[in-house]
Write an enzyme that holds these catalytic residues in place. Structure first.
Site, PDB file in Angstrom:
ATOM      1  N   CYS A  79       0.849  -1.191   0.000  1.00  0.00           N
ATOM      2  CA  CYS A  79       0.000   0.000   0.000  1.00  0.00           C
ATOM      3  C   CYS A  79       0.891   1.250   0.000  1.00  0.00           C
ATOM      4  O   CYS A  79       1.665   1.455  -0.926  1.00  0.00           O
ATOM      5  CB  CYS A  79      -0.986  -0.031   1.161  1.00  0.00           C
ATOM      6  SG  CYS A  79      -2.368   1.118   0.951  1.00  0.00           S
ATOM      7  N   HIS A 182      -3.925  -4.424  -0.607  1.00  0.00           N
ATOM      8  CA  HIS A 182      -3.628  -5.104   0.654  1.00  0.00           C
ATOM      9  C   HIS A 182      -3.730  -6.614   0.462  1.00  0.00           C
ATOM     10  O   HIS A 182      -4.834  -7.162   0.494  1.00  0.00           O
ATOM     11  CB  HIS A 182      -4.620  -4.665   1.740  1.00  0.00           C
ATOM     12  CG  HIS A 182      -4.432  -3.268   2.211  1.00  0.00           C
ATOM     13  ND1 HIS A 182      -3.539  -2.936   3.211  1.00  0.00           N
ATOM     14  CD2 HIS A 182      -5.003  -2.106   1.816  1.00  0.00           C
ATOM     15  CE1 HIS A 182      -3.574  -1.635   3.416  1.00  0.00           C
ATOM     16  NE2 HIS A 182      -4.455  -1.109   2.583  1.00  0.00           N
ATOM     17  N   GLU A 184      -3.051  -8.824   2.547  1.00  0.00           N
ATOM     18  CA  GLU A 184      -3.535  -9.411   3.802  1.00  0.00           C
ATOM     19  C   GLU A 184      -5.048  -9.276   3.948  1.00  0.00           C
ATOM     20  O   GLU A 184      -5.649  -9.902   4.833  1.00  0.00           O
ATOM     21  CB  GLU A 184      -2.812  -8.772   4.996  1.00  0.00           C
ATOM     22  CG  GLU A 184      -3.260  -7.386   5.389  1.00  0.00           C
ATOM     23  CD  GLU A 184      -2.701  -6.255   4.529  1.00  0.00           C
ATOM     24  OE1 GLU A 184      -2.903  -5.088   4.921  1.00  0.00           O
ATOM     25  OE2 GLU A 184      -2.074  -6.527   3.480  1.00  0.00           O
TER      26      GLU A 184
END
Length: 202
Positions: A79, A182, A184
């Protein structure tokens, strides 16, 4: 061992948990000795470009990142962390970045689009890389950003997303990697991407 840089920018715990999900040992740290010993470094980040660079300087981390990259070890920005890999950003002024990938960070300016670019968008593969093994154009990842990278050489873009322009989503120059989204928070696609990252450093 994967070092997750703790410089008071970003949600480090989510990245730490996601690494564990793919069987990687992560350590959240700003200790330069730990960074030096790491097999790879992840530079996460949310917020403003200038604040992030200020914090890297405040914690005296830039030399440690430079030394890691010079050794040929993998550094991955996520990011805002990806944006820091470039030469400069025009977010609320003009600020210098880490200059690992030639290019600059600019704001979305197409009329009528919603800013920030927030939500799920599919990846378009621009060139082959181990990073995008088993990833295709039907695979969606999760973005939240108002500025995007404009690399000097589009060959540094592994994959992009369409949002009024071709938005670099995954970049790679030698051992320096960036993901604008992202991983994750990107469900099974993020899991696959982090698995690919794991295989690159194994």
């Amino acid at each position: 061992m994967i070092a997750i840089v703790d410089y008071d920018v970003g949600n480090l715990k989510n990245v730490y948990t996601a690494l564990g999900d793919v069987g990687l040992s992560g350590t959240i740290t700003r200790d330069k000795k730990v960074l030096d010993a790491a097999d790879a470094i992840i530079l996460p980040g949310v917020g403003a470009f200038s604040d992030a660079m200020d914090n890297l300087r405040k914690f005296d981390l830039i030399d440690a990142l430079n030394n890691h990259v010079k050794k040929g070890k993998i550094l991955m920005g996520i990011c805002l962390g990806m944006q820091l890999l470039f030469d400069k950003s025009y977010e609320d002024g003009e600020f210098s970045g880490l200059s690992y990938i030639p290019g600059e960070i600019v704001k979305f300016d197409a009329p009528g689009i919603k800013i920030p670019h927030m939500g799920w968008n599919n990846l378009v593969i621009n060139r082959d890389s181990p990073l995008v093994k088993n990833i295709g154009t039907e695979d969606y990842v999760y973005f939240v950003h108002s500025y995007y990278a404009k690399p000097d050489n589009f060959d540094d873009v592994v994959a992009y997303a369409e949002y009024s322009v071709k938005v670099p989503a995954i970049v790679q120059k030698d051992n320096v990697i960036g993901m604008q989204f992202h991983p994750e928070k990107s469900s099974t696609v993020g899991f696959q991407l982090l698995t690919n990252f794991k295989e690159m450093i194994s």
